[in-house]
Design an enzyme around this catalytic site. Sequence first.
Site, mmCIF file in Angstrom:
data_model
loop_
_atom_site.group_PDB
_atom_site.id
_atom_site.type_symbol
_atom_site.label_atom_id
_atom_site.label_comp_id
_atom_site.label_asym_id
_atom_site.label_seq_id
_atom_site.Cartn_x
_atom_site.Cartn_y
_atom_site.Cartn_z
ATOM 1 N N GLY A 13 109.971 48.249 70.068
ATOM 2 C CA GLY A 13 109.351 48.614 68.797
ATOM 3 C C GLY A 13 109.400 50.119 68.628
ATOM 4 O O GLY A 13 110.297 50.783 69.119
ATOM 5 N N CYS A 14 108.408 50.651 67.975
ATOM 6 C CA CYS A 14 108.331 52.091 67.723
ATOM 7 C C CYS A 14 108.267 52.847 69.048
ATOM 8 O O CYS A 14 107.471 52.520 69.915
ATOM 9 C CB CYS A 14 107.090 52.392 66.882
ATOM 10 S SG CYS A 14 106.858 54.153 66.600
ATOM 11 N N PHE A 15 109.109 53.857 69.183
ATOM 12 C CA PHE A 15 109.138 54.587 70.449
ATOM 13 C C PHE A 15 107.857 55.352 70.732
ATOM 14 O O PHE A 15 107.561 55.672 71.874
ATOM 15 C CB PHE A 15 110.366 55.474 70.606
ATOM 16 C CG PHE A 15 110.745 56.384 69.463
ATOM 17 C CD1 PHE A 15 109.841 56.907 68.572
ATOM 18 C CD2 PHE A 15 112.082 56.719 69.303
ATOM 19 C CE1 PHE A 15 110.220 57.752 67.548
ATOM 20 C CE2 PHE A 15 112.493 57.579 68.284
ATOM 21 C CZ PHE A 15 111.552 58.089 67.394
ATOM 22 N N TRP A 16 107.048 55.641 69.715
ATOM 23 C CA TRP A 16 105.764 56.318 69.958
ATOM 24 C C TRP A 16 104.886 55.484 70.884
ATOM 25 O O TRP A 16 104.209 56.010 71.751
ATOM 26 C CB TRP A 16 105.014 56.553 68.664
ATOM 27 C CG TRP A 16 105.670 57.447 67.662
ATOM 28 C CD1 TRP A 16 106.685 58.330 67.860
ATOM 29 C CD2 TRP A 16 105.325 57.536 66.278
ATOM 30 N NE1 TRP A 16 106.990 58.966 66.681
ATOM 31 C CE2 TRP A 16 106.175 58.497 65.692
ATOM 32 C CE3 TRP A 16 104.382 56.900 65.479
ATOM 33 C CZ2 TRP A 16 106.104 58.844 64.348
ATOM 34 C CZ3 TRP A 16 104.321 57.246 64.134
ATOM 35 C CH2 TRP A 16 105.171 58.208 63.576
#
Length: 180
Positions: A13-16
């Site tokens: 998903g979102c790398f954050w």
Amino acid sequence: MNKNIEIATVGGGCFWCTEAVFEQVKGVENVVSGYMGGNVPGRPTYREVCSGLTGHAEVVQITFDANVISFQDILLIFMTTHDPTTLNRQGADRGTQYRSVIFYHNEQQKQIAELILSELSSYYENPIVTELSEAQTFYDGENEHQDFYKNNPDYGYCTFVIDPKLSKLRQLHSDKLKDA
């Protein structure tokens, strides 16, 4: 003690989110948000990757000391802090850039990943759709995406999406976390 430095590259998903998780893991030396797995030439930008047209996934490249944490444990943490059963989606983030993927850097990593995927399949109600691919060129993400959670803990996405993942990390893997 001598270090045994290795690299792992995963996308969930979102790398954050993935970056925030692994920055708290004992033995992890560095986590860099970036892109891998695309099919267009040149360095992709965040905007291009978000379009879904480059084929890249948002990933993190994890530099870790294998004398402190194993690649197997890295994958167990990865697989239990995101949903590996949703194709090209994590929560509200949708598109191939948000796919669940393990990029292996050598044959041993590939074999370990295959074993983990097989062993964990019975723990999930739905089939695991995590892609297993050979590592390609890694492109660092832009500066504003590095250490995003650390630099923006009160940002809405961090509060509503990343904080619950970190709670899950503490609940399932407290023995693998850096001392506070």
